[in-house]
Design an enzyme around this catalytic site. Structure first.
Site, PDB file in Angstrom:
ATOM      1  CE1 TYR A   1       1.186   0.206   4.445  1.00 57.51           C
ATOM      2  CE2 TYR A   1      -0.038  -2.034   4.219  1.00 57.51           C
ATOM      3  CZ  TYR A   1       0.599  -1.163   4.892  1.00 57.51           C
ATOM      4  OH  TYR A   1       1.607  -1.584   6.127  1.00 57.51           O
TER       5      TYR A   1
ATOM      6  CB  CYS B   1     -10.760 -27.505  43.275  1.00 57.82           C
ATOM      7  SG  CYS B   1     -10.709 -28.264  41.606  1.00 57.82           S
TER       8      CYS B   1
ATOM      9  CB  CYS C   1     -10.389 -32.340  43.220  1.00 59.49           C
ATOM     10  SG  CYS C   1      -9.423 -30.891  43.523  1.00 59.49           S
TER      11      CYS C   1
HETATM   12  S1  IVH Z   1      -0.204   3.260   4.765  1.00 59.61           S
HETATM   13  C1  IVH Z   1       2.869   6.677   6.566  1.00 59.61           C
HETATM   14  N1  IVH Z   1      -2.089   1.869   4.209  1.00 59.61           N
HETATM   15  O1  IVH Z   1      -1.594   0.150   9.541  1.00 59.61           O
HETATM   16  C2  IVH Z   1       1.784   5.692   6.235  1.00 59.61           C
HETATM   17  N2  IVH Z   1      -1.167   1.505   6.095  1.00 59.61           N
HETATM   18  O2  IVH Z   1      -1.975   1.936  11.795  1.00 59.61           O
HETATM   19  C3  IVH Z   1       2.170   4.577   6.292  1.00 59.61           C
HETATM   20  N3  IVH Z   1      -1.747  -0.695   7.573  1.00 59.61           N
HETATM   21  O3  IVH Z   1       1.860   0.815  10.200  1.00 59.61           O
HETATM   22  C4  IVH Z   1       0.957   3.462   6.329  1.00 59.61           C
HETATM   23  N4  IVH Z   1      -3.037  -1.311   6.051  1.00 59.61           N
HETATM   24  O4  IVH Z   1       1.166  -1.469   9.053  1.00 59.61           O
HETATM   25  C5  IVH Z   1      -1.316   2.243   5.201  1.00 59.61           C
HETATM   26  N5  IVH Z   1      -3.730   0.476   3.315  1.00 59.61           N
HETATM   27  C6  IVH Z   1      -2.785   0.790   4.204  1.00 59.61           C
HETATM   28  C7  IVH Z   1      -2.621   0.136   5.457  1.00 59.61           C
HETATM   29  C8  IVH Z   1      -1.760   0.282   6.452  1.00 59.61           C
HETATM   30  C9  IVH Z   1      -2.715  -1.426   7.226  1.00 59.61           C
HETATM   31  C10 IVH Z   1      -1.148  -0.623   8.598  1.00 59.61           C
HETATM   32  C11 IVH Z   1       0.307  -0.240   8.567  1.00 59.61           C
HETATM   33  C12 IVH Z   1       0.747   0.822   9.525  1.00 59.61           C
HETATM   34  C13 IVH Z   1      -0.612   0.530  10.293  1.00 59.61           C
HETATM   35  C14 IVH Z   1      -0.805   1.972  10.840  1.00 59.61           C
END
Ligand code: IVH
Length: 669
Positions: free
Chosen positions: A225, A406, A409
């Site tokens: 992502y 218990c 027992c």
């Molecule tokens: S963006 C600087 N996008 O959520 C921002 N994070 O609570 C980078 N996560 O540490 C994160 N899905 O491990 C982003 N679609 C998504 C996500 C995502 C899960 C997790 C990620 C992050 C945490 C933050």
């Protein structure tokens, strides 16, 4: 080497990479599993025949290895921040408005996507090849888990398509899909191993496993992502992610662009419901400003970007009636209160029972007989009681009180000062504790005797065949055939398992004994320090507390265990049955205390021995190998390419760096 071989190897790798992608990323395989296996075998064979053609990026390298390695740590190129959380549509609206106000007169496009609930990972690619995978760690420094990550089939080792920057980082979430998670937990339950509370814990635990062949078996997956590079293909998040998808990454399929708050609200309502049908765990949605220029202008707070926000889904909650509270006794005698409920549907499963954990929680919730209780599932599989609808309480209902004896027992319960748990102290007479110890003894990480699950353990106890763990070695086919569901084959399997368990190493025998407080890691330490059961039984409190991590309480537990005549008898019978009662001493390894009192960190790469060999050498010479540098570290065994973060930390704390030659000289080798 024939030109044909080299060409065919390239061809096979391309084919396998393509079919891997179609299967694991696109979910649309074009060939059957057996055709795939056939190509893989052909490649394996050629690589064996022509070792000079082997390549660490070959698809054959995805199966992991049995080599143990401790993880090296490395500083992230850019820190891995977290996201600000919101819990209501109003807060998301507020985020969008704040962003718009900070960018007056500009058109702001927001991208909404799924928030996957796994373990975050950062991958570094150079020239289209995966060179490093690092866990989030503390956001600044993480563990290098490249070998484990390579086992995830949906992660490209070599990129496809074109247009990727020469070097870039891509971040995503490593996940254990629900189906794999359930399979893993079922397997753990059958083996008497502790269950993972949720797929997130299972994924992060799996990523940190030392044995990548086991990681490969677990079926992890990953969604990406966030793309970072000085040389990105597009000036906005959405197109960058589409480009990454073109290079072979699995990017979140739920990804949409919005220009208005109404659209965002519809997206939230839609996914709050539809996410329940997804094959992986999600805990919310993420909203990001699409334009990278705008992201740059908005910047960061100390902890998170100002250009993104997480919207967390509310934990699913249901209201149901308490039928009664039961009290269940575990292997160690701890009595757990369990709420037995009118069945209610929650996150796709029917909930009938929920743990109330301990007496303190029962009184904090102030539960009365017949109360209407709120049950939540959150990210956990074991449902929790989170509250009581006091308005619905029947007049005159009695408060639920914790039992004082218990429930099985009838022994009066005891509670140690400062502890929440009530315990049945009748460890050798209380049936569920004995059955629990039988189950533990045969578990996979203990004696690994197949074919005895919890139901069989109970039957073996009920029929009087096994009252002490040592009785397992006296079981006969005739006895086993009287158990429900047992035929000649399954009976034979138990006896074969018992027979094979005679070779199980001493440290696992120590663990299998169920000495109170002595878990898997401690059993290893205690067994290595004592080297034999006779020595362990004779050790004093002082000798025991001198073992790494053994405190006075644990020392007392060990002494009390071996002071009990019944345990001594069990140990003698196990010895007579042929179990390993000492560490092998014919390992030819010389031991010394040249490094006694030293806490040594290993960092970098070495030429004369592997990291694991150095770790063993430190321990064989009485020192301690620790993972990270702290004030207590006495030296860093520094190889080449030591990470800059570690180097800096060692310098700032004034900890000496020793080279491998210096180290070998210190231990006289
Ligand atoms: S963006 C600087 N996008 O959520 C921002 N994070 O609570 C980078 N996560 O540490 C994160 N899905 O491990 C982003 N679609 C998504 C996500 C995502 C899960 C997790 C990620 C992050 C945490 C933050």
């Amino acid at each position: 080497m024939s030109l044909f071989a080299s060409q065919r190897v390239d061809e096979l790798r391309d084919l396998l990479n393509r079919h891997n992608y179609l299967y694991y990323v696109m979910n649309s395989p074009e060939i059957s599993d057996s055709e795939f296996d056939c190509l893989m075998h052909e490649l394996e064979k050629l690589e064996r025949e022509y070792p000079e053609l082997d390549d660490e990026y070959s698809p054959t390298h995805r199966i992991g290895s049995d080599l143990n390695r401790s993880f090296e740590q490395t500083a992230h190129i850019r820190p891995m921040l977290s996201l600000g959380n919101t819990y209501s549509i109003d807060e998301v609206d507020k985020f969008v408005n704040t962003v718009r106000e900070a960018l007056p007169g500009e058109q702001v496009t927001i991208v909404g996507e799924m928030k996957y609930d796994g373990s975050s990972i950062s991958l570094i690619y150079e020239d289209g090849r995966l060179i490093r995978a690092v866990t989030r760690g503390d956001g600044q420094v993480g563990d290098v888990v490249t070998e484990n990550i390579k086992t995830i089939r949906s992660i490209p080792l070599v990129l496809q398509g074109e247009g990727w920057p020469k070097t870039f980082e891509i971040r995503g979430e490593v996940l254990l899909p629900w189906l794999e998670f359930e399979r893993l937990n079922a397997e753990r339950e059958a083996n008497g191993e502790p269950l993972f509370a949720n797929p997130r814990n299972a994924a992060s635990g799996t990523l940190k496993m030392q044995n990548s062949a086991e990681v490969a078996r677990r079926g992890l997956d990953a969604f990406f992502y966030y793309l970072l590079s000085d040389d990105l293909p597009a000036d906005n998040h959405y197109e960058n992610m589409q480009a990454a998808a073109g290079w072979g990454f699995k990017v979140t399929p739920v990804m949409q662009k919005f220009d208005t708050i109404d659209e965002i609200e519809r997206f939230i309502s839609q996914w709050d419901v539809e996410r329940k049908g997804l094959p992986v765990a999600t805990d919310g949605l993420v909203f990001k400003v699409n334009s990278l220029r705008q992201q740059l202008n908005l910047g960061y707070t100390a902890k998170s970007p100002r250009w993104a926000i997480a919207f967390k889904f509310a934990a699913e909650r249901a209201l149901t009636k308490l039928r009664f509270v039961s009290f269940e006794v575990g292997r160690t005698g701890v009595v757990t209160p369990v709420a037995n409920l009118d069945p209610v549907l929650l996150s796709g499963t029917i909930v009938k029972r929920a743990s109330l954990h301990n007496a303190d929680i029962v009184s904090a919730l102030d539960i009365h007989q017949g109360d209407m209780l709120y049950v939540e599932k959150g990210g956990e599989i074991i449902p929790k009681i989170t509250g009581v609808d006091t308005a619905a309480r029947e007049p005159g209902a009695e408060p639920v009180s914790f039992v004082s004896r218990c429930p099985v027992c009838d022994t009066p319960l005891t509670r140690d000062e400062g502890e929440a748990a009530w315990i049945c102290p009748n460890h050798y007479g209380c049936p569920p504790q004995i059955v629990g110890r039988i189950e533990h003894f045969v578990g996979r990480r203990m004696m690994n005797i197949d074919g005895i699950g919890s139901e069989t353990a109970r039957q073996l106890y009920d029929k009087g065949f096994v009252r002490s763990i040592a009785d397992i070695y006296d079981l006969t086919v005739k006895q086993l055939l009287t158990l429900d569901g047992f035929g000649p084959r399954s009976a034979e399997r138990v006896l074969e398992g018992a027979d094979a368990s005679r070779q199980v190493p001493f440290d696992r025998v120590v663990y299998a004994l169920s000495i109170p407080g002595v878990g898997q890691t401690m059993s290893k330490k205690v067994a290595r320090a004592a080297r034999s059961i006779d020595r362990l039984m004779a050790m004093t409190r002082e000798e025991l507390t001198a073992i790494d991590d053994v405190g006075p309480n644990m020392a007392d537990e060990i002494i009390a265990y071996f002071a009990d005549e019944r345990n001594l008898q069990t140990v003698e019978r196990l010895r007579a049955a042929g179990l390993q009662m000492q560490m092998p001493d014919d390992d030819g390894i010389e031991r010394s205390d040249l490094l006694a009192g030293q806490s040594i960190v290993i960092s970098g790469t070495f030429t004369r021995h592997s990291r694991d060999e150095y770790k063993a050498k430190i321990e064989q010479n009485g020192g301690k190998n620790v993972g990270s540098i702290s004030k207590k570290t006495t030296a860093v065994l520094a190889g080449e390419n030591m990470g800059p973060a570690k180097l800096e930390k060692a310098r700032s704390l004034g900890i000496p760096l020793i080279s491998e030659d210096q180290f070998l000289a210190m231990i006289g080798g």
